[in-house]
Design an enzyme around this catalytic site. Structure first.
Site, PDB file in Angstrom:
ATOM      1  CE  LYS A 261      14.105  -1.080  -8.678  1.00 52.82           C
ATOM      2  NZ  LYS A 261      12.920  -1.725  -8.095  1.00 52.82           N
ATOM      3  CG  ASN A 262      11.551  -2.501 -11.583  1.00 55.87           C
ATOM      4  OD1 ASN A 262      12.194  -2.813 -10.573  1.00 55.87           O
ATOM      5  ND2 ASN A 262      10.792  -1.423 -11.642  1.00 55.87           N
TER       6      ASN A 262
ATOM      7  CB  CYS B  91       7.112  -0.773   1.052  1.00 52.56           C
ATOM      8  SG  CYS B  91       6.486  -0.359  -0.553  1.00 52.56           S
TER       9      CYS B  91
ATOM     10  NE  ARG C  11       4.682  -1.951  -3.892  1.00 48.13           N
ATOM     11  CZ  ARG C  11       5.960  -1.885  -4.292  1.00 48.13           C
ATOM     12  NH1 ARG C  11       6.853  -1.372  -3.516  1.00 48.13           N
ATOM     13  NH2 ARG C  11       6.298  -2.384  -5.461  1.00 48.13           N
TER      14      ARG C  11
ATOM     15  CG  ASP D  17       8.456   2.860 -10.903  1.00 43.39           C
ATOM     16  OD1 ASP D  17       8.902   1.789 -11.358  1.00 43.39           O
ATOM     17  OD2 ASP D  17       7.618   2.897  -9.989  1.00 43.39           O
TER      18      ASP D  17
ATOM     19  NE  ARG E 185      15.040  -1.432  -2.133  1.00 49.70           N
ATOM     20  CZ  ARG E 185      13.747  -1.639  -1.962  1.00 49.70           C
ATOM     21  NH1 ARG E 185      13.110  -0.965  -1.012  1.00 49.70           N
ATOM     22  NH2 ARG E 185      13.087  -2.484  -2.711  1.00 49.70           N
TER      23      ARG E 185
HETATM   24  C1  EPZ Z   1       6.330  -3.169 -10.013  1.00 48.57           C
HETATM   25  O1  EPZ Z   1       5.881  -3.278  -8.675  1.00 48.57           O
HETATM   26  C2  EPZ Z   1       7.640  -2.409  -9.941  1.00 48.57           C
HETATM   27  N1  EPZ Z   1       8.610  -3.167  -9.137  1.00 48.57           N
HETATM   28  C3  EPZ Z   1       7.409  -1.043  -9.305  1.00 48.57           C
HETATM   29  O2  EPZ Z   1       8.642  -0.347  -9.325  1.00 48.57           O
HETATM   30  C4  EPZ Z   1       6.400  -0.285 -10.161  1.00 48.57           C
HETATM   31  O3  EPZ Z   1       6.115   0.958  -9.532  1.00 48.57           O
HETATM   32  C5  EPZ Z   1       5.110  -1.109 -10.276  1.00 48.57           C
HETATM   33  O4  EPZ Z   1       5.404  -2.418 -10.814  1.00 48.57           O
HETATM   34  C6  EPZ Z   1       4.085  -0.452 -11.188  1.00 48.57           C
HETATM   35  O5  EPZ Z   1       4.638  -0.251 -12.440  1.00 48.57           O
HETATM   36  C7  EPZ Z   1       9.273  -4.191  -9.708  1.00 48.57           C
HETATM   37  O6  EPZ Z   1       9.073  -4.506 -10.870  1.00 48.57           O
HETATM   38  C8  EPZ Z   1      10.275  -4.898  -8.833  1.00 48.57           C
HETATM   39  P1  EPZ Z   1       1.967  -3.750  -9.228  1.00 48.57           P
HETATM   40  P2  EPZ Z   1       4.612  -4.233  -8.310  1.00 48.57           P
HETATM   41  O7  EPZ Z   1       1.691  -5.125  -8.743  1.00 48.57           O
HETATM   42  O8  EPZ Z   1       4.659  -5.443  -9.161  1.00 48.57           O
HETATM   43  C9  EPZ Z   1      -1.859  -3.144  -6.517  1.00 48.57           C
HETATM   44  C10 EPZ Z   1      10.425   0.884  -8.433  1.00 48.57           C
HETATM   45  O9  EPZ Z   1      10.470   2.039  -8.019  1.00 48.57           O
HETATM   46  N2  EPZ Z   1      -1.813  -4.605  -6.297  1.00 48.57           N
HETATM   47  O10 EPZ Z   1       1.841  -3.453 -10.685  1.00 48.57           O
HETATM   48  O11 EPZ Z   1       4.580  -4.383  -6.836  1.00 48.57           O
HETATM   49  C11 EPZ Z   1      -0.687  -2.454  -5.827  1.00 48.57           C
HETATM   50  O12 EPZ Z   1      -0.987  -2.213  -4.474  1.00 48.57           O
HETATM   51  C12 EPZ Z   1       9.246  -0.002  -8.072  1.00 48.57           C
HETATM   52  O13 EPZ Z   1      11.285   0.361  -9.198  1.00 48.57           O
HETATM   53  C13 EPZ Z   1      -2.872  -5.202  -5.622  1.00 48.57           C
HETATM   54  O14 EPZ Z   1      -3.822  -4.541  -5.198  1.00 48.57           O
HETATM   55  O15 EPZ Z   1       3.420  -3.300  -8.769  1.00 48.57           O
HETATM   56  C14 EPZ Z   1      -0.540  -1.182  -6.601  1.00 48.57           C
HETATM   57  O16 EPZ Z   1      -1.456  -0.216  -6.113  1.00 48.57           O
HETATM   58  C15 EPZ Z   1       8.304   0.675  -7.099  1.00 48.57           C
HETATM   59  N3  EPZ Z   1      -2.823  -6.547  -5.404  1.00 48.57           N
HETATM   60  C16 EPZ Z   1      -0.937  -1.590  -8.020  1.00 48.57           C
HETATM   61  O17 EPZ Z   1      -1.635  -2.840  -7.899  1.00 48.57           O
HETATM   62  C17 EPZ Z   1      -1.790  -7.321  -5.854  1.00 48.57           C
HETATM   63  O18 EPZ Z   1      -1.823  -8.561  -5.649  1.00 48.57           O
HETATM   64  C18 EPZ Z   1       0.261  -1.797  -8.944  1.00 48.57           C
HETATM   65  O19 EPZ Z   1       1.079  -2.733  -8.346  1.00 48.57           O
HETATM   66  C19 EPZ Z   1      -0.739  -6.694  -6.545  1.00 48.57           C
HETATM   67  C20 EPZ Z   1      -0.769  -5.329  -6.765  1.00 48.57           C
END
Ligand code: EPZ
Length: 418
Positions: free
Chosen positions: A22-23, A116, A121, A304, A396
């Site tokens: 998915k990711n 969410c 996020r 995850d 999803r």
């Molecule tokens: C990706 O989400 C994945 N989703 C998530 O999988 C996964 O948990 C996550 O990466 C971490 O590995 C997809 O790839 C579609 P991040 P993403 O930006 O990109 C903070 C699942 O279950 N952050 O690495 O949203 C954020 O709040 C999903 O398949 C900021 O502060 O994750 C979080 O605490 C859930 N500012 C941390 O970084 C930003 O601009 C990691 O988020 C962006 C992120």
């Protein structure tokens, strides 16, 4: 809303084929926008999140055709650059399509994806990366508009190795003028898959999988076909389904190298695991031994898998401690697991899981994608029947999860009546 009805107690045994990631699929579907033309994708999981991305492509004016084992995306007719609010809120990861729209058309309008079920996020790192590339961002009442005369390659230093911000920075800079360097980049395998896809299209990217990624802007991309990598979190989920039910499963069409931390933790807990190039065989012990987990950015333990491991080790011998370092609110599933007899307490970023002898069927509600998966695992091991409501969260991210579990001997049905 639909529910799962699960009768627990069966050991899961047999073979399961892992679906596409998915990711990896979501950013690659977005990346198709960078080339005006046809792209053919194989091994795309048939789940609600990919369906949502197709809807956005169609709303922008593109076409999406689903054939037996492939998806054909035609972006040559895209003529709109605004993502509808409803879709931004339905799927947070749709923010990934913004980088591609800006990268190709130098304009995009969207709304804050909002928090969410697992945390606030924010997207500040995405927006900062766009600004470094010369993109002007204006915001009013939650609507964000990005515009650029031209996109100029730049150095982007990420405060945190955000997966989405890394992907969006890549997508926005593929067609830029000049070179972009992203430091403190996320190193997830899905980013390597995105790099491989884009380079096959004609982009010039190197360094994905390390913390420094270089993108040499290019002008022309071409029509290609591409095979999406396997889903490492679905792989981990089925490994844990074997572990929690005392079963023995062979996972096919996966990549063991993508989840080394998960495999070593499951081995530490007493599971017998044998890996080959594209298969993993797991045989569970009579009783799992407790372990400790700290979630970290890749190549550390994946966040995850946090809820799925918490569920698995709720019936282990001893106390398991989990520390969630990535998201600030990723324990909502705990109260549901405790209704089934788990003994989990949450203290800040940590969950303390005192192993209990048995779980019991109950009526529970999925709170998010991976929290919902954790409830499925608990229900498979519980004594009696469990009803899991709000399974749309689970649908999803998992392709045919109930079908795959039934093929392994699990007693699970979907109903729309509850
Ligand atoms: C990706 O989400 C994945 N989703 C998530 O999988 C996964 O948990 C996550 O990466 C971490 O590995 C997809 O790839 C579609 P991040 P993403 O930006 O990109 C903070 C699942 O279950 N952050 O690495 O949203 C954020 O709040 C999903 O398949 C900021 O502060 O994750 C979080 O605490 C859930 N500012 C941390 O970084 C930003 O601009 C990691 O988020 C962006 C992120």
């Amino acid at each position: 809303m639909s529910s799962y009805i699960i009768k627990g107690g069966n050991k899961l045994t047999g073979t399961v084929k892992i679906s596409g990631s998915k990711n990896a699929a979501l950013p690659i579907i977005a990346a198709c926008i960078l080339n005006k033309g046809i792209t053919t994708l194989y091994n795309v999981p048939n789940i609600q999140d990919t369906q949502m991305m197709y809807e956005i492509i169609k709303i922008l004016g593109g076409k999406v055709q689903k054939k037996k084992n492939k998806i054909i995306i035609d972006t040559s007719t895209i003529e709109k650059y605004e993502i509808p609010d409803i879709l931004m809120h339905k799927m947070r990861s749709s923010v990934i399509i913004v980088g591609a729209i800006i990268g190709k058309y130098k304009t995009a309008t969207f709304t804050y994806p909002g928090g969410c079920d697992i945390g606030a996020r924010p997207i500040d790192l995405h927006l900062k990366a766009f600004e470094k590339l010369g993109i002007t961002i204006t915001q009013n009442y939650g609507t964000i508009t990005c515009n650029a005369e031209k996109i100029t390659g730049s150095k982007i230093d990420l405060d945190f190795p955000s997966v989405g911000a890394t992907e969006n920075a890549i997508l926005a800079s593929v067609l830029a003028e000049g070179k972009t360097i992203i430091t403190n980049a996320a190193r997830e395998p899905e980013i390597i898959d995105l790099q491989n896809f884009l380079n096959k299209m004609g982009a010039k990217i190197k360094g994905a999988g390390t913390d420094e990624i270089e993108i040499e802007g290019t002008k022309k991309l071409k029509e290609i076909s591409y095979n999406i990598m396997p889903d490492r979190i679905e792989t981990g989920t089925f490994l844990c389904l074997a572990a929690i039910t005392g079963g023995k499963i062979e996972l096919e069409k996966t990549n063991p190298n993508h989840l080394t931390p998960v495999i070593s933790k499951l081995e530490e807990a007493g599971n017998k695991i044998e890996i080959k190039k594209e298969t993993i065989k797991i045989e569970a012990p009579k009783k799992l031994k407790a372990i400790d987990i700290k979630t970290m950015p890749y190549p550390g333990f994946p966040t995850d898998m946090q809820s799925i491991m918490a569920s698995t080790f709720s019936i282990a011998k001893g106390t398991t401690i989990i520390v969630e370092n990535i998201f600030e609110n990723r324990y909502k599933y705990v109260q549901e697991l405790n209704k089934m007899g788990a003994k989990i307490t949450v203290e800040g970023k940590s969950a303390i899981i005192r192993g209990t002898r048995k779980l019991y069927g109950a009526n529970v509600k999925a709170t998010d994608l991976r929290g919902g998966a954790a409830l499925v695992l608990a229900a498979m091991a519980a004594k009696g029947t469990t009803i899991i409501e709000n399974i749309e969260y689970i649908l999803r991210g998992y392709e045919e999860l109930d079908e795959k579990i039934r093929q392994l001997g699990g007693n699970i049905e979907i109903t729309k009546l509850i």
